[in-house]
Design a protein around this motif. Structure first.
Motif, PDB file in Angstrom:
ATOM      1  N   SER A  48      -2.545   9.034  -9.217  1.00 11.01           N
ATOM      2  CA  SER A  48      -2.639   7.826  -8.394  1.00 11.01           C
ATOM      3  C   SER A  48      -1.352   7.690  -7.591  1.00 11.01           C
ATOM      4  N   THR A  49      -1.506   7.452  -6.277  1.00 10.66           N
ATOM      5  CA  THR A  49      -0.342   7.318  -5.383  1.00 10.66           C
ATOM      6  C   THR A  49       0.595   6.225  -5.898  1.00 10.66           C
ATOM      7  N   ALA A  50       0.009   5.093  -6.311  1.00 11.36           N
ATOM      8  CA  ALA A  50       0.833   3.972  -6.789  1.00 11.36           C
ATOM      9  C   ALA A  50       1.665   4.408  -8.006  1.00 11.36           C
ATOM     10  N   ILE A  83       2.723   7.457  -8.771  1.00 14.48           N
ATOM     11  CA  ILE A  83       3.782   8.411  -8.396  1.00 14.48           C
ATOM     12  C   ILE A  83       4.932   7.673  -7.723  1.00 14.48           C
ATOM     13  N   PHE A  84       4.617   6.782  -6.785  1.00 15.71           N
ATOM     14  CA  PHE A  84       5.698   6.008  -6.149  1.00 15.71           C
ATOM     15  C   PHE A  84       6.411   5.147  -7.200  1.00 15.71           C
ATOM     16  N   GLY A  85       5.626   4.653  -8.176  1.00 16.50           N
ATOM     17  CA  GLY A  85       6.209   3.807  -9.230  1.00 16.50           C
ATOM     18  C   GLY A  85       7.200   4.581 -10.087  1.00 16.50           C
ATOM     19  N   GLY A 123       7.416  -3.926  -2.040  1.00 13.66           N
ATOM     20  CA  GLY A 123       6.937  -2.990  -3.075  1.00 13.66           C
ATOM     21  C   GLY A 123       6.595  -1.619  -2.518  1.00 13.66           C
ATOM     22  N   TYR A 124       6.378  -1.528  -1.202  1.00 10.10           N
ATOM     23  CA  TYR A 124       6.111  -0.219  -0.578  1.00 10.10           C
ATOM     24  C   TYR A 124       7.432   0.517  -0.357  1.00 10.10           C
ATOM     25  N   HIS A 125       7.333   1.754   0.122  1.00 11.08           N
ATOM     26  CA  HIS A 125       8.522   2.552   0.448  1.00 11.08           C
ATOM     27  C   HIS A 125       8.516   2.894   1.933  1.00 11.08           C
ATOM     28  N   ASN A 126       9.718   2.893   2.531  1.00  4.44           N
ATOM     29  CA  ASN A 126       9.833   3.396   3.900  1.00  4.44           C
ATOM     30  C   ASN A 126       9.864   4.904   3.837  1.00  4.44           C
ATOM     31  N   LEU A 127       9.018   5.521   4.633  1.00  4.52           N
ATOM     32  CA  LEU A 127       8.848   6.974   4.585  1.00  4.52           C
ATOM     33  C   LEU A 127       9.188   7.593   5.935  1.00  4.52           C
ATOM     34  N   GLU A 128       9.397   8.913   5.899  1.00  4.75           N
ATOM     35  CA  GLU A 128       9.442   9.682   7.139  1.00  4.75           C
ATOM     36  C   GLU A 128       8.647  10.950   6.838  1.00  4.75           C
ATOM     37  N   GLY A 150       7.937   3.980   8.511  1.00  2.85           N
ATOM     38  CA  GLY A 150       7.553   2.711   7.888  1.00  2.85           C
ATOM     39  C   GLY A 150       6.746   3.028   6.644  1.00  2.85           C
ATOM     40  N   ARG A 151       5.667   2.273   6.420  1.00  8.33           N
ATOM     41  CA  ARG A 151       4.772   2.560   5.292  1.00  8.33           C
ATOM     42  C   ARG A 151       3.985   3.835   5.532  1.00  8.33           C
ATOM     43  N   GLY A 152       4.021   4.291   6.816  1.00  5.53           N
ATOM     44  CA  GLY A 152       3.183   5.424   7.237  1.00  5.53           C
ATOM     45  C   GLY A 152       2.412   5.042   8.481  1.00  5.53           C
ATOM     46  N   GLY A 177      -4.996   0.752   4.401  1.00  7.07           N
ATOM     47  CA  GLY A 177      -4.141   1.691   3.657  1.00  7.07           C
ATOM     48  C   GLY A 177      -3.116   2.319   4.581  1.00  7.07           C
ATOM     49  N   SER A 178      -2.006   2.776   3.990  1.00  7.73           N
ATOM     50  CA  SER A 178      -0.874   3.274   4.783  1.00  7.73           C
ATOM     51  C   SER A 178      -1.221   4.520   5.608  1.00  7.73           C
ATOM     52  N   ASP A 179      -2.147   5.369   5.107  1.00  9.12           N
ATOM     53  CA  ASP A 179      -2.477   6.615   5.821  1.00  9.12           C
ATOM     54  C   ASP A 179      -3.625   6.446   6.810  1.00  9.12           C
TER      55      ASP A 179
HETATM   56  O1  C5P Z   1      -1.241   1.952   1.312  1.00 10.68           O
HETATM   57  P1  C5P Z   1      -1.959   2.558   0.152  1.00 10.68           P
HETATM   58  O2  C5P Z   1      -2.974   1.612  -0.443  1.00 10.68           O
HETATM   59  O3  C5P Z   1      -2.547   3.880   0.447  1.00 10.68           O
HETATM   60  O4  C5P Z   1      -0.857   2.800  -0.944  1.00 10.68           O
HETATM   61  C1  C5P Z   1      -1.159   3.021  -2.296  1.00 10.68           C
HETATM   62  C2  C5P Z   1       0.071   2.725  -3.122  1.00 10.68           C
HETATM   63  O5  C5P Z   1       1.071   3.709  -2.858  1.00 10.68           O
HETATM   64  C3  C5P Z   1       0.730   1.401  -2.805  1.00 10.68           C
HETATM   65  O6  C5P Z   1       0.175   0.376  -3.577  1.00 10.68           O
HETATM   66  C4  C5P Z   1       2.180   1.673  -3.187  1.00 10.68           C
HETATM   67  O7  C5P Z   1       2.342   1.557  -4.573  1.00 10.68           O
HETATM   68  C5  C5P Z   1       2.363   3.134  -2.841  1.00 10.68           C
HETATM   69  N1  C5P Z   1       2.968   3.335  -1.517  1.00 10.68           N
HETATM   70  C6  C5P Z   1       4.330   3.092  -1.340  1.00 10.68           C
HETATM   71  N2  C5P Z   1       4.896   3.259  -0.113  1.00 10.68           N
HETATM   72  C7  C5P Z   1       4.150   3.699   0.925  1.00 10.68           C
HETATM   73  C8  C5P Z   1       2.764   3.976   0.765  1.00 10.68           C
HETATM   74  C9  C5P Z   1       2.217   3.786  -0.482  1.00 10.68           C
HETATM   75  O8  C5P Z   1       5.028   2.695  -2.277  1.00 10.68           O
HETATM   76  N3  C5P Z   1       4.727   3.874   2.114  1.00 10.68           N
END
Ligand code: C5P
Length: 309
Positions: A198-200, A202-204, A47-52, A172-174, A156-158
């Protein structure tokens, strides 16, 4: 007599990195971040995203006081609307630390908030990172940085980047971090629309297949290595900006405004909603911030600078 008092004071506290420990209490600063680049590479099965992304720490931060208590975790903040229960990242960090290291007492955490929430500035992640580092010092657990980063990634990813601080490439996730040379110094204006996101969410709403332009982090890394400020400014980019700006079109207006008012470059940070703008001098940054305050009337228009440990 004076000499004895002085010796006692010296005995009563120890300076540990950026924190001050006083008997059963530690005061530590958490710091905000911005993303000089943010690219979404792929959606993952979890459900997360791979980021750079290239992340940069800012001087702006919250003050966190951690005090040993009889039992349990309590969190108090001076800001309205920030939960103080298990949804709070500082609470999560303290609970995880107590559980993993079998700490026999509890902690009371007091947070003086300066970093806006739901802003894309890692305000919550920075607090969690500071609590992990602060509790390590307070309880003299002597945890390795690798172990702190692992715990941070659970929250959390950050959070791992907020533990590391400075300038880094995150993948990766960060949580997969490569330290970079310090980014050349910039003064930074942060303008946050009153509405957060909300981060979730925006990614959604991101359709990873429809990204038409991506920042090139390699160009920014090259510019950082060469101390080439223009190279950094000309290659800022965030693929989430378009997604968040569809909900909050004012983001585009703020960017354009700050660019017109002397910024070398401006971009949305993280998933938003803060727009940051980079300046060579503090005077230029302050002048642009004053103009932006009058124009947009946001609660949070702040001036800070990049921070490298
Ligand atoms: O990791 P964190 O709790 O900060 O992430 C909040 C939300 O942001 C996650 O539940 C997910 O929906 C989204 N996210 C994502 N990919 C990432 C980091 C965050 O999709 N690399």
């Amino acid at each position: 007599m004076k000499k004895i008092q002085f010796d006692c004071i010296i005995l009563l506290y120890t300076v540990y990195k950026t924190a001050v420990i006083f008997l059963d209490t530690i005061k530590i600063k958490s710091r905000a971040k911005i993303n000089l680049t943010l690219d979404v590479i792929s959606k993952r099965p979890d459900g997360y995203h791979n980021l750079e992304m290239i992340m940069q720490t800012l001087e702006l931060g919250d003050d966190i006081l951690i005090k040993k208590s009889g039992g349990g975790v309590t969190v108090k903040t001076d800001a309205a609307g920030i939960p103080s229960d298990g949804r709070n990242t500082a609470y999560k960090a303290a609970s995880l630390f107590i559980k993993e290291y079998g700490i026999g007492c509890g902690v009371e955490i007091n947070i003086t908030k300066r970093v806006p929430a739901e802003a894309g500035l890692a305000g919550g992640s920075g607090d969690a990172a500071a609590v992990l580092k602060g509790m390590d010092a307070l309880f003299a657990t002597g945890i390795t940085e690798k172990e702190l980063l692992r715990m941070g990634a659970e929250i959390g990813s950050d959070v791992p980047f907020c533990i590391m601080e400075g300038t880094a490439l995150a993948k990766g996730r960060g949580e997969i971090l490569e330290r970079l040379a310090p980014c050349p110094k910039f003064y930074v204006v942060l303008a946050k629309p009153d509405e957060g996101v909300s981060t979730a969410d925006i990614f959604g709403s991101l359709d990873a297949g429809s990204i038409s332009w991506r920042p090139d982090s390699r160009k920014v890394i090259k510019a950082i290595n060469e101390g080439d400020k223009n190279g950094v400014l000309n290659n800022l980019g965030n693929v989430l900006e378009e997604v968040t700006a569809k909900r909050l079109p004012v983001i585009n207006d703020v960017k354009a405004f700050l660019n017109l008012h002397g910024a070398g470059g401006a971009l949305m940070s993280g998933s938003g909603s803060t727009v940051f703008a980079l300046f060579n001098t503090e005077a230029d940054a302050r002048a642009a911030a004053e103009a932006a305050k009058k124009e947009f009337m946001f609660k949070d228009v702040l001036v800070t600078e990049t921070f490298n440990p």
